[in-house]
Design a protein around this motif. Structure first.
Motif, PDB file in Angstrom:
ATOM      1  N   GLN A 185       0.814  -1.218   0.000  1.00 12.87           N
ATOM      2  CA  GLN A 185       0.000   0.000   0.000  1.00 12.87           C
ATOM      3  C   GLN A 185       0.847   1.268   0.000  1.00 12.87           C
ATOM      4  OE1 GLN A 185      -2.761  -0.236   3.278  1.00 12.87           O
ATOM      5  NE2 GLN A 185      -4.007  -1.818   2.301  1.00 12.87           N
ATOM      6  N   ALA A 186       1.864   1.306   0.857  1.00 14.03           N
ATOM      7  CA  ALA A 186       2.708   2.502   0.948  1.00 14.03           C
ATOM      8  C   ALA A 186       3.429   2.767  -0.365  1.00 14.03           C
ATOM      9  CB  ALA A 186       3.716   2.347   2.086  1.00 14.03           C
ATOM     10  N   GLN A 187       3.854   1.705  -1.052  1.00 16.10           N
ATOM     11  CA  GLN A 187       4.536   1.878  -2.346  1.00 16.10           C
ATOM     12  C   GLN A 187       3.616   2.529  -3.371  1.00 16.10           C
ATOM     13  OE1 GLN A 187       6.212  -1.844  -3.722  1.00 16.10           O
ATOM     14  NE2 GLN A 187       6.966  -2.391  -1.700  1.00 16.10           N
ATOM     15  N   VAL A 188       2.361   2.081  -3.418  1.00 16.80           N
ATOM     16  CA  VAL A 188       1.418   2.635  -4.393  1.00 16.80           C
ATOM     17  C   VAL A 188       1.080   4.091  -4.058  1.00 16.80           C
ATOM     18  CG1 VAL A 188      -0.913   2.406  -5.349  1.00 16.80           C
ATOM     19  CG2 VAL A 188       0.480   0.371  -4.982  1.00 16.80           C
ATOM     20  N   VAL A 189       0.895   4.400  -2.768  1.00 13.83           N
ATOM     21  CA  VAL A 189       0.615   5.779  -2.363  1.00 13.83           C
ATOM     22  C   VAL A 189       1.806   6.682  -2.687  1.00 13.83           C
ATOM     23  CG1 VAL A 189       0.288   7.287  -0.352  1.00 13.83           C
ATOM     24  CG2 VAL A 189      -1.096   5.223  -0.606  1.00 13.83           C
ATOM     25  N   ASN A 190       3.014   6.201  -2.435  1.00 16.52           N
ATOM     26  CA  ASN A 190       4.208   6.985  -2.776  1.00 16.52           C
ATOM     27  C   ASN A 190       4.300   7.226  -4.280  1.00 16.52           C
ATOM     28  OD1 ASN A 190       5.014   7.169  -0.119  1.00 16.52           O
ATOM     29  ND2 ASN A 190       6.372   5.382  -0.214  1.00 16.52           N
ATOM     30  N   LEU A 191       3.869   6.236  -5.072  1.00 15.35           N
ATOM     31  CA  LEU A 191       3.852   6.399  -6.522  1.00 15.35           C
ATOM     32  C   LEU A 191       2.860   7.494  -6.927  1.00 15.35           C
ATOM     33  CD1 LEU A 191       4.597   5.539  -9.399  1.00 15.35           C
ATOM     34  CD2 LEU A 191       2.877   3.720  -9.236  1.00 15.35           C
ATOM     35  N   PHE A 192       1.685   7.493  -6.310  1.00 17.03           N
ATOM     36  CA  PHE A 192       0.701   8.553  -6.587  1.00 17.03           C
ATOM     37  C   PHE A 192       1.296   9.933  -6.297  1.00 17.03           C
ATOM     38  CE2 PHE A 192      -2.787   5.363  -6.479  1.00 17.03           C
ATOM     39  CZ  PHE A 192      -3.544   5.831  -7.549  1.00 17.03           C
ATOM     40  N   GLU A 193       1.963  10.065  -5.169  1.00 18.15           N
ATOM     41  CA  GLU A 193       2.537  11.365  -4.787  1.00 18.15           C
ATOM     42  C   GLU A 193       3.641  11.787  -5.751  1.00 18.15           C
ATOM     43  OE1 GLU A 193       3.567  10.469  -0.668  1.00 18.15           O
ATOM     44  OE2 GLU A 193       1.936  11.764  -0.011  1.00 18.15           O
ATOM     45  N   LYS A 194       4.470  10.829  -6.153  1.00 17.21           N
ATOM     46  CA  LYS A 194       5.567  11.117  -7.085  1.00 17.21           C
ATOM     47  C   LYS A 194       5.011  11.598  -8.433  1.00 17.21           C
ATOM     48  CE  LYS A 194       9.333   8.604  -9.431  1.00 17.21           C
ATOM     49  NZ  LYS A 194       8.707   8.163 -10.698  1.00 17.21           N
ATOM     50  N   LEU A 195       4.001  10.906  -8.924  1.00 14.17           N
ATOM     51  CA  LEU A 195       3.404  11.271 -10.217  1.00 14.17           C
ATOM     52  C   LEU A 195       2.723  12.639 -10.147  1.00 14.17           C
ATOM     53  CD1 LEU A 195       1.889   7.795 -11.128  1.00 14.17           C
ATOM     54  CD2 LEU A 195       3.812   8.902 -12.265  1.00 14.17           C
ATOM     55  N   GLN A 196       2.124  12.941  -9.007  1.00 12.03           N
ATOM     56  CA  GLN A 196       1.470  14.247  -8.855  1.00 12.03           C
ATOM     57  C   GLN A 196       2.487  15.381  -8.963  1.00 12.03           C
ATOM     58  OE1 GLN A 196      -0.464  15.121  -5.037  1.00 12.03           O
ATOM     59  NE2 GLN A 196      -2.133  16.074  -6.170  1.00 12.03           N
ATOM     60  N   LYS A 197       3.637  15.206  -8.321  1.00 14.30           N
ATOM     61  CA  LYS A 197       4.677  16.243  -8.372  1.00 14.30           C
ATOM     62  C   LYS A 197       5.254  16.381  -9.781  1.00 14.30           C
ATOM     63  CE  LYS A 197       6.049  15.663  -3.540  1.00 14.30           C
ATOM     64  NZ  LYS A 197       7.093  15.123  -2.623  1.00 14.30           N
ATOM     65  N   GLU A 198       5.468  15.264 -10.443  1.00 11.63           N
ATOM     66  CA  GLU A 198       6.100  15.285 -11.771  1.00 11.63           C
ATOM     67  C   GLU A 198       5.156  15.786 -12.859  1.00 11.63           C
ATOM     68  OE1 GLU A 198       9.147  11.489 -11.060  1.00 11.63           O
ATOM     69  OE2 GLU A 198       7.412  11.280 -12.385  1.00 11.63           O
ATOM     70  N   ARG A 199       3.863  15.481 -12.732  1.00 13.92           N
ATOM     71  CA  ARG A 199       2.924  15.754 -13.828  1.00 13.92           C
ATOM     72  C   ARG A 199       1.857  16.794 -13.483  1.00 13.92           C
ATOM     73  NH1 ARG A 199       2.445  10.813 -17.619  1.00 13.92           N
ATOM     74  NH2 ARG A 199       4.413   9.744 -17.261  1.00 13.92           N
ATOM     75  N   GLY A 200       1.904  17.341 -12.276  1.00 14.77           N
ATOM     76  CA  GLY A 200       0.935  18.359 -11.898  1.00 14.77           C
ATOM     77  C   GLY A 200      -0.494  17.850 -11.848  1.00 14.77           C
ATOM     78  N   LEU A 201      -0.686  16.614 -11.418  1.00 16.51           N
ATOM     79  CA  LEU A 201      -2.009  15.993 -11.417  1.00 16.51           C
ATOM     80  C   LEU A 201      -2.859  16.468 -10.245  1.00 16.51           C
ATOM     81  CD1 LEU A 201      -0.877  12.339 -12.193  1.00 16.51           C
ATOM     82  CD2 LEU A 201      -2.146  13.823 -13.741  1.00 16.51           C
ATOM     83  N   THR A 202      -4.168  16.360 -10.420  1.00 17.66           N
ATOM     84  CA  THR A 202      -5.131  16.609  -9.356  1.00 17.66           C
ATOM     85  C   THR A 202      -5.827  15.284  -9.051  1.00 17.66           C
ATOM     86  OG1 THR A 202      -5.493  18.836 -10.237  1.00 17.66           O
ATOM     87  CG2 THR A 202      -7.100  18.019  -8.638  1.00 17.66           C
ATOM     88  N   TYR A 203      -6.026  14.979  -7.763  1.00 11.58           N
ATOM     89  CA  TYR A 203      -6.621  13.693  -7.384  1.00 11.58           C
ATOM     90  C   TYR A 203      -7.897  13.878  -6.563  1.00 11.58           C
ATOM     91  CZ  TYR A 203      -2.035  11.439  -8.284  1.00 11.58           C
ATOM     92  OH  TYR A 203      -0.872  10.979  -8.843  1.00 11.58           O
ATOM     93  N   LEU A 204      -8.866  12.997  -6.830  1.00 13.68           N
ATOM     94  CA  LEU A 204      -9.938  12.708  -5.880  1.00 13.68           C
ATOM     95  C   LEU A 204      -9.608  11.319  -5.355  1.00 13.68           C
ATOM     96  CD1 LEU A 204     -12.637  13.084  -4.439  1.00 13.68           C
ATOM     97  CD2 LEU A 204     -13.790  12.223  -6.487  1.00 13.68           C
ATOM     98  N   PHE A 205      -9.196  11.243  -4.095  1.00 13.65           N
ATOM     99  CA  PHE A 205      -8.703   9.997  -3.513  1.00 13.65           C
ATOM    100  C   PHE A 205      -9.766   9.447  -2.569  1.00 13.65           C
ATOM    101  CE2 PHE A 205      -6.039   7.165  -1.034  1.00 13.65           C
ATOM    102  CZ  PHE A 205      -5.083   6.723  -1.941  1.00 13.65           C
ATOM    103  N   ILE A 206     -10.430   8.369  -3.000  1.00 13.40           N
ATOM    104  CA  ILE A 206     -11.526   7.771  -2.238  1.00 13.40           C
ATOM    105  C   ILE A 206     -10.989   6.598  -1.427  1.00 13.40           C
ATOM    106  CG2 ILE A 206     -13.733   6.554  -2.450  1.00 13.40           C
ATOM    107  CD1 ILE A 206     -14.083   8.055  -5.162  1.00 13.40           C
TER     108      ILE A 206
END
Length: 318
Positions: A185-206
Motif C-alpha cells: 500500500q505505501a509503495q502505491v501511495v508513494n507512486l501517486f505522490e511522485k506522479l502528482q509532483k512530476e505531472r501536476g495531477l489533481t486527485y480525488l482519492f476515495i
C-alpha cells in the motif's frame, strides 16, 4: 487564489429498485477541488463515496445536480467535447483483478486509450507503453504479458499506467490500495505522490483508511449515508473534528504507541447504519449520534463554514 478544476454542486444519484423503492446513494453533495491538490473522500463502506466518483466521471448519469470540470457541466457534454473530457479525467479502480481485461496483453491494456484518442501508432505507441511501465516501476518486457502473471500491487501499477497513458489532468482513485497487502500500500501511495509532483495531477482519492488519507490529502470530505457531513484541511480535520461522526471515525484509528492508545477515548457508535432506501428524517446520523437533539429529527443540517475553510453539517454549530 488557485483555480477550481472541479466543482460538484448539489449532486444526487438515486437508483430505482423493485416495487417503487429508491436507493439514495448520493444525496445533495457539494464540494470543489483546486487544481493540483488531493481531495480525500472518506466514510464507511456503503456511504456513497465510490458512487460519487463514478457519477463525476460519468460512469453513472446524475439524477440531479451539476459536475463542472474546467467550468463545463460534464453531464451535458456530447461528441468531441465528451471525448476530450474523458481524456482529461481518468479513473484508477479499486479491484486490480477485475479492472484489467484478462484476454489483453498489458501493452494493449495501457495503449487502449492511446488508440482511442489517436495519440500514437506503431513504434511510437510501443515506446509510450514502455515509458509508462517504467514510470510506474515495472519493466518494458512486461508489455507482452497478461494480467494473471502479475501480483495485486503490480496490477494496480498497470491500472495507474493505463490512466496516465492519455496524459490526464485529473485522476479519481477509487480505493486504489484497499485490495493490496499492507506492505504494498505505501509503495502505491508513494507512486501517486511522485506522479502528482512530476505531472501536476489533481486527485480525488476515495478511501476508508483514514490514516492513509491524512497522509496523501490536502483536504478531506467525510461522507455518511450519501451526504457530506464535514470538509476541512487534512491537518485541521484530524486536529479538531467537529462532526460527531468524524470524531467517532478518527477515534478508531490505531495508534502505534500503547500508552497514547490507552489515553485516547474510543467512541463506539450504537446501532447499525440505516438503509439508504429509507434514511432517517432530518440529520441522517441522528439515530447513532450521542449528541442528538429533538431538532435533528426534523431539519436536515446544511454544510456551513464554522471556521475558515472548515465546513460541517450539524445543528451543534449554528
Amino acid at each position: 487564489m488557485t483555480e477550481n478544476i472541479l466543482e460538484v454542486r448539489n449532486l444526487k444519484k438515486y437508483f430505482t429498485l423493485g416495487r417503487g423503492a429508491t436507493l439514495k446513494a448520493v444525496d445533495n453533495v457539494s464540494f470543489s477541488i483546486k487544481r493540483g491538490e488531493t481531495f480525500g473522500l472518506v466514510g464507511e463502506s456503503g456511504c456513497g463515496k465510490s458512487t460519487t466518483g463514478r457519477t463525476i466521471i460519468r460512469l453513472y448519469d446524475a439524477t440531479e445536480g451539476e459536475v463542472l470540470f474546467n467550468g463545463k457541466n460534464v453531464h451535458q457534454l456530447k461528441g468531441k467535447e465528451s471525448k476530450d473530457f474523458h481524456r482529461k479525467m481518468q479513473m484508477v479502480f479499486q479491484d486490480p483483478y477485475a479492472s484489467l481485461n484478462p484476454r489483453m496483453t498489458v501493452g494493449d491494456i495501457i495503449a487502449e486509450g492511446i488508440d482511442i484518442h489517436g495519440l500514437a501508432t506503431g513504434k511510437e505507441r510501443m515506446e509510450r507503453v514502455h515509458d509508462l511501465l517504467r514510470t510506474v516501476g515495472l519493466n518494458a518486457e512486461h508489455a507482452s504479458r497478461f494480467p494473471h502473471e502479475f501480483s495485486g500491487g503490480q496490477r494496480q501499477r498497470i491500472g495507474i499506467a493505463r490512466a496516465l497513458a492519455i496524459e490526464p489532468e485529473f485522476i479519481i482513485a477509487d480505493e486504489p490500495i484497499s485490495a493490496l497487502d499492507v506492505s504494498i500500500q505505501a509503495q502505491v501511495v508513494n507512486l501517486f505522490e511522485k506522479l502528482q509532483k512530476e505531472r501536476g495531477l489533481t486527485y480525488l482519492f476515495i478511501a476508508h483508511d483514514l490514516a492513509m488519507v491524512k497522509h496523501i490529502s490536502d483536504r478531506i470530505g467525510v461522507m455518511y449515508l450519501g451526504a457530506l457531513v464535514e470538509t476541512a484541511g487534512s491537518k485541521e480535520l484530524y486536529r479538531k473534528p467537529l462532526h460527531p461522526y468524524t470524531d467517532a471515525l478518527l477515534s478508531a484509528i490505531p495508534i502505534p504507541d500503547p500508552d497514547l492508545s490507552q489515553a485516547r477515548e474510543r467512541i463506539i457508535l450504537q446501532g447499525d447504519v440505516p438503509s439508504p432506501i429509507n434514511p432517517p428524517s432530518g440529520c441522517r446520523f441522528r439515530t447513532r449520534c450521542p449528541k442528538a437533539m429533538p431538532e435533528c429529527a426534523e431539519i436536515m443540517p446544511e454544510l456551513v463554514e464554522v471556521e475558515p475553510n472548515h465546513f460541517v453539517a450539524c445543528h451543534l454549530y449554528k
